[in-house]
Scaffold this motif. Structure first.
Motif, PDB file in Angstrom:
ATOM      1  N   LEU A 464     -24.801  -5.702  23.008  1.00 11.90           N
ATOM      2  CA  LEU A 464     -23.678  -4.906  22.510  1.00 11.90           C
ATOM      3  C   LEU A 464     -23.900  -3.402  22.696  1.00 11.90           C
ATOM      4  CD1 LEU A 464     -22.917  -6.830  19.196  1.00 11.90           C
ATOM      5  CD2 LEU A 464     -21.724  -6.998  21.368  1.00 11.90           C
ATOM      6  N   SER A 465     -25.010  -3.036  23.333  1.00  7.04           N
ATOM      7  CA  SER A 465     -25.259  -1.597  23.508  1.00  7.04           C
ATOM      8  C   SER A 465     -24.203  -0.990  24.437  1.00  7.04           C
ATOM      9  CB  SER A 465     -26.659  -1.367  24.061  1.00  7.04           C
ATOM     10  OG  SER A 465     -26.768  -1.975  25.318  1.00  7.04           O
ATOM     11  N   LYS A 466     -24.180   0.361  24.426  1.00  7.97           N
ATOM     12  CA  LYS A 466     -23.090   1.027  25.153  1.00  7.97           C
ATOM     13  C   LYS A 466     -23.081   0.663  26.635  1.00  7.97           C
ATOM     14  CE  LYS A 466     -23.026   4.891  21.978  1.00  7.97           C
ATOM     15  NZ  LYS A 466     -23.424   6.295  21.781  1.00  7.97           N
ATOM     16  N   LYS A 467     -24.283   0.631  27.219  1.00  8.99           N
ATOM     17  CA  LYS A 467     -24.362   0.287  28.647  1.00  8.99           C
ATOM     18  C   LYS A 467     -25.600  -0.548  28.885  1.00  8.99           C
ATOM     19  CE  LYS A 467     -22.078   3.826  31.397  1.00  8.99           C
ATOM     20  NZ  LYS A 467     -22.214   5.028  32.202  1.00  8.99           N
ATOM     21  N   ALA A 481     -17.916  -5.859  31.349  1.00  6.45           N
ATOM     22  CA  ALA A 481     -17.583  -4.557  31.942  1.00  6.45           C
ATOM     23  C   ALA A 481     -18.621  -3.484  31.638  1.00  6.45           C
ATOM     24  CB  ALA A 481     -16.212  -4.123  31.442  1.00  6.45           C
ATOM     25  N   HIS A 482     -19.350  -3.590  30.520  1.00  4.56           N
ATOM     26  CA  HIS A 482     -20.311  -2.522  30.223  1.00  4.56           C
ATOM     27  C   HIS A 482     -21.687  -2.770  30.836  1.00  4.56           C
ATOM     28  CE1 HIS A 482     -21.034  -5.484  27.096  1.00  4.56           C
ATOM     29  NE2 HIS A 482     -22.145  -4.866  26.735  1.00  4.56           N
ATOM     30  N   VAL A 484     -23.462  -2.146  33.948  1.00  2.10           N
ATOM     31  CA  VAL A 484     -23.154  -1.315  35.119  1.00  2.10           C
ATOM     32  C   VAL A 484     -24.315  -1.326  36.099  1.00  2.10           C
ATOM     33  CG1 VAL A 484     -21.505   0.210  33.980  1.00  2.10           C
ATOM     34  CG2 VAL A 484     -23.925   0.722  33.853  1.00  2.10           C
TER      35      VAL A 484
END
Lengths: 540, 283
Positions: A464-467, A481-482, A484
């Motif tokens: 669940l971290s930002k990226k 989607a997160h 990358v």
């Protein structure tokens, strides 16, 4: 319930034991396909074919104004029947792009099973048809490619139906009805509408026409000019229909319908787009460096053992059976099948064609080979049963056992059945490092599903971290989607066997891996932890 | 001149049997004239004209005693000094052929295939509805209402369509009537829960978005691009309005909302839990 109970015995009685079993198997296969089609991952070729399909649809929808399909990549040289069907099914069904494509693949693959059954049945009778169906169903290369190979699998299906149509002409000689001509023309055209190599089927169609003429002449069917003219007219019609079917979904060919398909064929036989090395029998080589016997050797390694045994038996008993055969039409049908199996590889060997990706370019040989193998198995079993019931039953049991092993292999390798190698190479474990395994990238989807499930279970906060950064050779399309792509500071590395990508960062711990038959097909490495033997940073 | 079996068309099995019957019922015609017709009918039925006795013996669509009797009669007929096949034998075979060949057989098979296709489509629909296979993008039956505005203030003319999933990536214009940059999107749906449920919502957008649950702003990532934002909510049983507002500055635009329901693996919210509402403000 009552209706079903009444209906099933009727089906069996009407169709006979072999046909009933074949129909029930086809039903079973269809149900399984609907449940598993979304397990199959996107392969490296699919993206371009999806785009090409959309462009072909746009070509028609804009009344030929949107002409991007005329020059798109190298795909404009391919007929786009399958790609156009994909574009239409994506419009009709509210499925994701890949799932819609793979559902179409499942439908076409199922038609391949149906075609193999029909071809076997038409040539060798119900038993051969049913056994051929069962054999192709446990041929991992065919099953594995059917769902997510937008070129070779639809072409293989088109090829088997083209042979079915052509054999239909031979079997119906000399009284070939209009329906036979239409079927043959349509199927031949459809096979070429996926890959221009299907133009070969036009030659088989020509041979069939010659046979119909010869046979009709023998039985004095074409004694008068009127019947001869009728034959000529219908044969020309079949060729014309085939040509129209071939170019119907091929915008580039529509602009010069006679010249361009032939040009595409000559261009494709010189086609050498494979600037990557791959292992073949332990030696790294380019696709244009392969030995002349690459195709027969790969077929020997990629076909299940039972099919190989069947082929061997059919070679043994064929002379005996052909000598006994009194119907020249049946002999001619088998002869056509022999040509259909021998000519394409012979042509590729003579031209020195560039090949790679296992045997997928010659996937279309597998259905007719399954028919041959079925012919051999059925003939030998019948011969044995006629002489000794016990020996025959023992052979039947052995065949059944070998077939169930094949079925277990299909289940075990799901959904990357195409990585299969038989025991001549020592199975997948023996083929590791010596042959290409996951050359098509189909392993990424199951591997990413496994990776996400494990990451969520072990580190939900990371999930669940930002990226979440990853590097590697594929699989991005299967990630949220997160996640990358970041080649500079990746947290994870994802790699499959293709190009040795899985062995990059080999000192880093493995986070998860997709394993089949003891071989790691896709490995996700955790790059957040330093390797144990990493050198300490030098102090400034 | 007697008609050769080869000259009989495969399509004319009905005619072949009719011809055989006519001959066999004619008291002055010799039964042997019906032999080619019956033989051809068997050839069509068994797809084998070469060795009829052998093919008949192997044909498992008839009781064993009957097929052996038929095979014997043909074998006898084929031997040069053999006894000819009798009128009674031929008539019995024509009756069997009539019963087992042609239209009803085909009709039943086509019916079976059609039933199968419907059943498979049903399974597929069930799988889509239950969320075990993802449905996405523009779908005329999807539970998400998607409204796209040409400017990011959510004003002016808009394009509305339904979607199966809140998962979009636009490299060009999001709709044929919209510009490719500087547009805004509003997605809304009604979440229906039978029991109190813990849900972790995960949203990623390019170039920015905010998530509203029952009108309350739950995630504000209006100026955050490409990074995930998570919020956990214990939602009571009943209907909840889920709305996303998203905007694009330029270049690629994307919006993706997934949810972990009761600590399960995050994924698209199953369509079975969602209901379409024409009004983006209420359910």
């Amino acid at each position: 319930m009552n209706w079903t109970l009444r209906w099933l015995p009727r089906l069996r009685w009407k169709l006979g034991r072999w046909d009933s079993f074949a129909v029930l198997w086809l039903l079973f296969a269809a149900v399984v396909a609907v449940f598993v089609f979304d397990d199959f991952g996107e392969t490296f070729d699919e993206d371009k074919h999806v785009t090409y399909g959309d462009m072909i649809l746009a070509w028609f929808m804009t009344f030929f104004e949107d002409d991007r399909a005329l020059s798109y990549s190298r795909d404009y040289l391919y007929g786009g029947a399958f790609d156009l069907a994909g574009a239409i099914i994506r419009k009709l069904l509210p499925l994701g792009t890949n799932d819609a494509q793979h559902l179409l693949g499942a439908i076409v693959g199922w038609l391949g099973l149906l075609g193999t059954w029909r071809l076997g049945r038409r040539i060798g009778g119900p038993a051969v048809g049913c056994v051929a169906l069962l054999l192709i169903s446990v041929t991992p290369a065919f099953v594995g490619h059917a769902f997510n190979n937008p070129k070779d699998a639809p072409f293989a299906v088109g090829y088997v139906w083209a042979l079915y149509g052509i054999v239909g002409l031979i079997r119906a000689a000399p009284n070939v009805t209009r329906r036979h001509w239409i079927a043959a023309g349509l199927f031949v055209g459809l096979s070429a509408s996926v890959r221009v190599a299907g133009l070969l089927s036009f030659c088989y169609l020509g041979l069939a026409v010659a046979f119909v003429f010869h046979y009709g002449h023998r039985v004095r069917r074409f004694g008068d000019p009127r019947s001869l003219l009728q034959l000529a007219g219908r044969a020309t019609g079949a060729f014309g229909l085939a040509w129209i079917a071939m170019i119907a979904a091929w915008p580039w060919a529509q602009l010069a319908p006679l010249r361009r398909p032939v040009f595409a064929l000559s261009y494709m036989s010189k086609f050498a787009l494979a600037p990557r090395k791959f292992p073949f029998e332990g030696v790294e080589m380019y696709g244009f460096e392969i030995p002349w016997d690459y195709i027969p050797r790969m077929l020997a390694f990629k076909l299940p053992e039972l099919v190989l045994v069947g082929l061997g038996l059919s070679l043994l008993v064929a002379p005996l059976l052909l000598l006994r055969e009194r119907d020249v039409r049946r002999t001619a049908s088998w002869a056509l099948l022999v040509l259909a199996v021998l000519i394409p590889p012979a042509y590729a060997i003579l031209k020195g064609s560039t090949l790679y990706g296992g045997i997928r370019h010659f996937l279309f040989l597998m259905p007719p080979l399954a028919v041959f193998a079925a012919g051999g198995l059925v003939a030998v079993t019948r011969l044995l049963l006629a002489r000794s019931r016990v020996a025959g039953l023992v052979v039947c049991a052995a065949i059944g056992l070998a077939w169930s092993f094949g079925l277990a292999t299909i289940v075990r390798l799901h959904p990357i059945q195409y990585i299969y190698y038989n025991q001549l190479t020592g199975g997948i474990a023996g083929a590791e490092d010596n042959f290409e395994l996951d050359y098509y990238g189909g392993g990424y989807r199951p591997a990413m599903r496994q990776f996400l499930a494990e990451l969520w279970e072990r580190e939900p906060e990371t999930y669940l971290s930002k990226k979440v950064r990853y590097a590697g050779c594929g699989g991005g399309g299967e990630l949220p989607a997160h996640f990358v792509k970041d080649d500079k500071k990746p947290d994870f590395h994802i790699g499959s066997t293709r190009g040795g990508c899985r062995d990059k960062y080999s000192t880093r711990p493995i986070f998860t891996e997709l394993v089949r038959d003891g071989v790691s097909i896709v490995i996700v490495r955790d790059l957040r932890k330093k390797p144990k033997n990493a050198k300490p940073k030098k102090a400034k | 001149m007697m008609t050769s079996p080869d000259e009989l068309s495969k399509d004319s099995v009905e005619d072949v049997l009719a011809a055989a019957e006519a001959i066999l019922h004619d008291p002055v015609a010799a039964p042997r004239f019906a032999v080619p017709c019956v033989r051809q009918a068997w050839a069509i039925k068994l797809e084998d004209a070469a060795d009829l006795p052998e093919a008949l013996r192997e044909y498992d669509g008839l009781p064993k005693a009957q097929r052996v009797r038929f095979a014997d009669s043909w074998q006898r007929d084929e031997q040069e000094d053999g006894e000819a096949i009798t009128r009674g034998e031929l008539l019995e075979q024509v009756r069997v052929l009539r019963r087992t060949t042609a239209p009803p057989n085909r009709r039943m098979l086509y019916g079976a295939w059609a039933l199968m296709a419907v059943a498979l489509l049903g399974i597929l629909m069930l799988r889509m509805y239950s969320g075990s296979v993802g449905i996405t993008q523009e779908s005329s039956v999807g539970p998400w209402r998607v409204e796209i505005f040409a400017i990011k203030e959510f004003r002016g003319p808009s394009a509305v369509f339904r979607a199966g999933d809140a998962d979009f990536k636009w490299k060009g214009p999001p709709h044929e009537t919209m510009p490719k940059d500087k547009f805004a999107t509003r997605l809304s749906t009604c979440l229906e829960l039978d029991a109190p449920t813990r849900i972790d919502f995960v949203m990623v957008a390019n170039d920015g978005a905010r998530l509203f649950i029952d009108g309350e702003k739950a995630i504000n990532a209006w100026s955050v691009s490409g990074k995930s934002r998570t919020v956990t909510r214990e939602l009571a049983a009943g209907t909840h309005l889920i709305m996303i507002e998203h905007h694009d500055k330029r270049g690629t635009a994307s919006i993706n909302l997934t949810a972990s329901i009761d600590k399960g693996l995050p994924g698209p919210i199953p369509p079975a839990l969602l209901r379409y509402s024409d009004d983006p403000e209420k359910c």
